[in-house]
Design a protein around this motif. Sequence first.
Motif, short mmCIF file in Angstrom:
data_model
loop_
_atom_site.label_atom_id
_atom_site.label_comp_id
_atom_site.label_asym_id
_atom_site.label_seq_id
_atom_site.Cartn_x
_atom_site.Cartn_y
_atom_site.Cartn_z
N GLY A 71 0.86 -1.19 0.00
CA GLY A 71 0.00 0.00 0.00
C GLY A 71 0.89 1.23 0.00
O GLY A 71 2.00 1.20 0.51
N GLY A 72 0.39 2.30 -0.54
CA GLY A 72 1.21 3.48 -0.75
C GLY A 72 1.58 4.22 0.53
O GLY A 72 1.12 3.89 1.62
N CYS A 73 2.44 5.22 0.35
CA CYS A 73 2.87 6.07 1.45
C CYS A 73 2.26 7.46 1.27
O CYS A 73 2.51 8.13 0.28
CB CYS A 73 4.38 6.19 1.47
SG CYS A 73 4.96 7.40 2.67
N ARG A 74 1.44 7.86 2.22
CA ARG A 74 0.78 9.16 2.17
C ARG A 74 1.58 10.17 2.96
O ARG A 74 2.09 9.84 4.03
CB ARG A 74 -0.63 9.01 2.75
CG ARG A 74 -1.45 10.26 2.72
CD ARG A 74 -2.92 9.93 2.91
NE ARG A 74 -3.46 9.19 1.77
CZ ARG A 74 -4.76 9.02 1.54
NH1 ARG A 74 -5.64 9.50 2.38
NH2 ARG A 74 -5.17 8.35 0.49
N LEU B 158 -6.45 3.15 6.32
CA LEU B 158 -5.97 2.94 4.95
C LEU B 158 -5.36 1.55 4.78
O LEU B 158 -5.54 0.91 3.75
CB LEU B 158 -4.95 4.03 4.59
CG LEU B 158 -5.51 5.45 4.50
CD1 LEU B 158 -4.36 6.47 4.46
CD2 LEU B 158 -6.40 5.61 3.28
N MET C 224 -6.54 -1.47 2.21
CA MET C 224 -5.69 -2.15 1.22
C MET C 224 -5.84 -3.67 1.30
O MET C 224 -5.75 -4.35 0.28
CB MET C 224 -4.22 -1.75 1.40
CG MET C 224 -3.89 -0.33 0.99
SD MET C 224 -4.51 0.18 -0.62
CE MET C 224 -3.62 -0.92 -1.71
N LYS D 100 -0.06 0.25 4.87
CA LYS D 100 0.03 1.64 4.42
C LYS D 100 1.02 2.37 5.31
O LYS D 100 1.16 2.04 6.49
CB LYS D 100 -1.35 2.31 4.56
CG LYS D 100 -1.55 3.51 3.68
CD LYS D 100 -2.14 3.13 2.34
CE LYS D 100 -2.34 4.37 1.47
NZ LYS D 100 -3.02 4.07 0.22
N THR E 264 6.07 -0.47 -0.09
CA THR E 264 5.44 0.85 -0.25
C THR E 264 5.32 1.24 -1.72
O THR E 264 5.79 0.54 -2.63
CB THR E 264 6.21 1.92 0.55
OG1 THR E 264 5.36 3.05 0.75
CG2 THR E 264 7.48 2.36 -0.17
N GLU F 32 3.88 5.10 -4.20
CA GLU F 32 3.43 6.48 -4.06
C GLU F 32 1.96 6.55 -3.65
O GLU F 32 1.20 5.59 -3.84
CB GLU F 32 3.62 7.23 -5.39
CG GLU F 32 2.80 6.61 -6.48
CD GLU F 32 2.71 7.46 -7.73
OE1 GLU F 32 2.37 8.64 -7.62
OE2 GLU F 32 2.97 6.93 -8.81
N ASP F 33 1.56 7.66 -3.11
CA ASP F 33 0.17 7.90 -2.73
C ASP F 33 -0.03 9.42 -2.68
O ASP F 33 0.83 10.17 -3.13
CB ASP F 33 -0.13 7.24 -1.37
CG ASP F 33 -1.62 7.13 -1.08
OD1 ASP F 33 -2.31 6.37 -1.77
OD2 ASP F 33 -2.11 7.83 -0.17
N VAL F 34 -1.13 9.85 -2.09
CA VAL F 34 -1.39 11.29 -1.96
C VAL F 34 -0.19 11.96 -1.26
O VAL F 34 0.25 11.50 -0.21
CB VAL F 34 -2.68 11.52 -1.13
CG1 VAL F 34 -2.88 13.01 -0.85
CG2 VAL F 34 -3.88 10.92 -1.83
N ASN G 288 -11.69 6.96 -4.33
CA ASN G 288 -11.60 6.14 -3.12
C ASN G 288 -12.60 6.63 -2.08
O ASN G 288 -12.91 7.81 -2.03
CB ASN G 288 -10.19 6.26 -2.53
CG ASN G 288 -9.21 5.31 -3.21
OD1 ASN G 288 -9.52 4.13 -3.39
ND2 ASN G 288 -8.05 5.82 -3.58
#
Length: 343
Positions: free
Chosen positions: A40-43, A60, A64, A79, A111, A113-115, A260
């Motif tokens: 899951g991404g890293c915010r 989050l 995922m 996440k 990890t 990318e994410d917001v 989402n």
Amino acid sequence: SIFELPDFDGHEQVVFASDSQSGLKAIIAIHNTHRGPAMGGCRMWAYPDSTVAATDALRLARGMTYKNAMAGLPIGGGKAVIIGDARTSKSPELFRALGRAIDQLGGRYITAEDVGTSPADMTFVREQTRYVAGLSGDLGGTGDPSPATALGVFVGIEAAVRHRLGVDSVNGLTVAVQGLGHVGYDLARRLHEAGARLIVADIDRANGERAAAEFGASVVSPDEIVDAQADVFAPCALGAVLNRQTLPRLKCSVVAGAANNQLATDDIGEMLRDAGVLYAPDYVINAGGIIKVCAEYLQEPVDSVEDRVRAISGTLDEVFQMAERDGIATSRAADTLARTRFA
Ligand code: NAI
């Protein structure tokens, strides 16, 4: 403690990572690894305090697990969140420090990318660990996952209109697309090519004008898109767009889009059902991107990705049938199916 937070749901592991030199303050939440390592991404977000950040990480990460399980991927859910302003607090050292923290988990968490983070940031993470996906092309990545997400949403809309309206394609139907960004614009193109009429809105006027010129779309204001007289409403902008205020305004019989967390609260799923609106659960229909990123990470052939993204259609059929059989909301049916897949 973490254990008392309402969003704690038996998460396997929660790690607080800090690095005084770079200023890193991060929380890595691993929800479930029964299907494989958590991905899951890293915010990165300017959370007001660490409790808010931990709550977001827990929520989050759990999301995922559900999403990855429903996409049939051999990965679990996790996440990471970095506490900090993505506009002012980024540095290569910060992401290297995050990379070291992730590396210490020995592959239990991967990890992306994410917001608030980008493939460029992930380049620095990659210097410290191989447990990172969604890299830019020059680092062996496959680039932007949005087209894969848009394809998944497109076949998902086809599945939904087949189920709800008994038609084989979107040809001649009207679809209202909210948000013409990376996913929404590509989705609009696919819908146009398949013969759908489009009503679109974006807070960036230029996006709407481009869609009008290219696809003959009717442009309405962002405030009006929820009221659009359309067969399908496709939210591709923000979360929580389906709430007590917007629900009575919907004219569509299908809601199916990329955004989402479309349901402001869980009970909105039931309210949509009661209103006769077929809702394609967001985390099922928008899994195209993670399917692509996961394949990239596992170094699977690129040409296997499209088939798997198209399989989202069959997964939605299963969700719709279960909801109908058991007389429950599609959102609840998806959660139930997901739980059987990661139990
Ligand atoms: P994006 O940031 O490229 O596009 C969002 C678009 O929505 C922008 O053009 C923005 O101007 C517009 N927008 C913002 N607020 C609006 C409003 N109130 N009314 C109308 N338009 C508005 O984002 P992207 O990548 O296209 O993602 C869209 C949604 O899909 C997000 O919720 C994202 O979390 C979700 N998603 C994206 C995936 C991907 O592969 N990019 C994967 C899974 C989910």
